[in-house]
Design a protein around this motif. Structure first.
Motif, short mmCIF file in Angstrom:
data_model
loop_
_atom_site.label_atom_id
_atom_site.label_comp_id
_atom_site.label_asym_id
_atom_site.label_seq_id
_atom_site.Cartn_x
_atom_site.Cartn_y
_atom_site.Cartn_z
N MET A 1 0.84 -1.19 0.00
CA MET A 1 0.00 0.00 0.00
C MET A 1 0.87 1.25 0.00
SD MET A 1 -3.06 -0.75 2.62
CE MET A 1 -3.85 -2.32 2.66
N THR A 2 0.39 2.23 -0.68
CA THR A 2 1.13 3.49 -0.76
C THR A 2 0.65 4.45 0.32
OG1 THR A 2 -0.03 3.42 -2.87
CG2 THR A 2 2.10 4.42 -2.85
N LYS A 3 1.54 5.33 0.74
CA LYS A 3 1.16 6.34 1.72
C LYS A 3 1.08 7.69 1.01
CE LYS A 3 2.41 8.37 6.10
NZ LYS A 3 1.24 8.30 6.89
N HIS A 4 -0.05 8.35 1.17
CA HIS A 4 -0.28 9.65 0.54
C HIS A 4 -0.67 10.64 1.63
CE1 HIS A 4 -0.36 8.70 -3.80
NE2 HIS A 4 -0.64 7.49 -3.36
N ASP A 5 -0.18 11.88 1.49
CA ASP A 5 -0.67 12.92 2.39
C ASP A 5 -2.08 13.32 1.96
OD1 ASP A 5 1.60 13.02 3.97
OD2 ASP A 5 2.58 14.45 2.64
N ILE A 6 -2.24 13.60 0.68
CA ILE A 6 -3.55 13.93 0.13
C ILE A 6 -3.67 13.23 -1.23
CG2 ILE A 6 -5.07 15.75 -0.72
CD1 ILE A 6 -3.86 17.65 1.25
N TRP A 7 -4.74 12.48 -1.41
CA TRP A 7 -5.00 11.82 -2.69
C TRP A 7 -5.64 12.82 -3.64
CZ3 TRP A 7 -4.07 6.59 -3.63
CH2 TRP A 7 -3.78 5.80 -2.53
N ALA A 8 -5.21 12.84 -4.88
CA ALA A 8 -5.90 13.62 -5.90
C ALA A 8 -7.21 12.89 -6.21
CB ALA A 8 -5.06 13.74 -7.16
N TYR A 9 -8.27 13.63 -6.48
CA TYR A 9 -9.58 13.04 -6.72
C TYR A 9 -9.54 11.98 -7.82
CZ TYR A 9 -14.61 12.80 -7.46
OH TYR A 9 -15.90 12.37 -7.58
N ALA A 12 -7.80 8.94 -6.47
CA ALA A 12 -8.57 8.28 -5.41
C ALA A 12 -9.62 7.34 -5.99
CB ALA A 12 -9.23 9.32 -4.52
N GLN A 13 -10.19 7.71 -7.12
CA GLN A 13 -11.22 6.88 -7.73
C GLN A 13 -10.69 5.49 -8.08
OE1 GLN A 13 -12.50 9.35 -10.97
NE2 GLN A 13 -14.06 10.34 -9.75
N SER A 14 -9.46 5.41 -8.50
CA SER A 14 -8.90 4.11 -8.88
C SER A 14 -8.26 3.37 -7.70
CB SER A 14 -7.89 4.29 -10.02
OG SER A 14 -6.82 5.11 -9.60
N HIS A 15 -8.17 4.01 -6.54
CA HIS A 15 -7.56 3.39 -5.36
C HIS A 15 -8.54 3.34 -4.18
CE1 HIS A 15 -3.40 3.22 -6.83
NE2 HIS A 15 -3.71 4.34 -7.48
N TRP A 16 -9.83 3.29 -4.48
CA TRP A 16 -10.85 3.37 -3.45
C TRP A 16 -10.71 2.29 -2.38
CZ3 TRP A 16 -13.30 7.06 -1.50
CH2 TRP A 16 -14.46 6.90 -0.78
N GLU A 17 -10.47 1.03 -2.77
CA GLU A 17 -10.33 -0.06 -1.82
C GLU A 17 -9.13 0.18 -0.89
OE1 GLU A 17 -12.34 -2.64 -1.14
OE2 GLU A 17 -13.74 -1.79 -2.60
N GLU A 18 -8.04 0.65 -1.45
CA GLU A 18 -6.84 0.94 -0.65
C GLU A 18 -7.11 2.07 0.34
OE1 GLU A 18 -2.20 2.35 -1.23
OE2 GLU A 18 -3.42 1.93 -3.00
N ILE A 19 -7.81 3.10 -0.10
CA ILE A 19 -8.14 4.23 0.76
C ILE A 19 -9.00 3.77 1.93
CG2 ILE A 19 -9.49 6.37 0.86
CD1 ILE A 19 -8.43 6.93 -1.99
N LEU A 20 -9.99 2.94 1.65
CA LEU A 20 -10.86 2.44 2.72
C LEU A 20 -10.10 1.55 3.69
CD1 LEU A 20 -14.16 1.68 0.78
CD2 LEU A 20 -13.63 3.63 2.24
N GLN A 21 -9.19 0.73 3.16
CA GLN A 21 -8.39 -0.15 4.02
C GLN A 21 -7.47 0.66 4.94
OE1 GLN A 21 -8.79 -3.50 4.24
NE2 GLN A 21 -7.45 -3.32 5.99
N LEU A 22 -6.83 1.69 4.40
CA LEU A 22 -5.96 2.54 5.21
C LEU A 22 -6.77 3.26 6.30
CD1 LEU A 22 -3.71 4.04 2.40
CD2 LEU A 22 -2.94 2.55 4.27
N ALA A 23 -7.95 3.75 5.94
CA ALA A 23 -8.81 4.41 6.93
C ALA A 23 -9.25 3.42 8.00
CB ALA A 23 -10.01 5.04 6.24
N ALA A 24 -9.58 2.20 7.60
CA ALA A 24 -9.99 1.18 8.57
C ALA A 24 -8.86 0.81 9.51
CB ALA A 24 -10.49 -0.06 7.83
#
Length: 81
Positions: A1-9, A12-24
């Motif tokens: 998984m990649t670490k981002h300070d802020i995802w570009a919109y 983010a659309q193509s990395h939605w599962e990763e974003i949710l996993q990191l938030a979880a």
């Protein structure tokens, strides 16, 4: 998984599962929309007590009790015409 300070919109659309996993996993994720608004996605901790409506706080008051509500005045705004 990649670490981002802020995802570009668009990214983010193509990395939605990763974003949710990191938030979880406890890492709040920020997504910057094209209009400049930043969305934050984070996991909300489970609440031990169920949600109680605000009116339940007043349920035990006698019917003739006087309630006084105060609202601080908003400071005047400068309006340019």
């Amino acid at each position: 998984m990649t670490k981002h300070d802020i995802w570009a919109y668009s990214e983010a659309q193509s990395h939605w599962e990763e974003i949710l996993q990191l938030a979880a996993n406890g890492e709040p994720q920020r997504i910057s929309r094209p209009d400049g608004v930043t969305l934050v996605i984070q996991m909300q901790p489970e609440q031990t007590e169920p949600f109680v409506p605000v009116l339940a706080a007043f349920a035990g008051l006698p019917e003739d009790a006087e309630l006084v509500m105060e609202r601080p005045q908003d400071p005047p705004r400068d309006i340019e015409l």
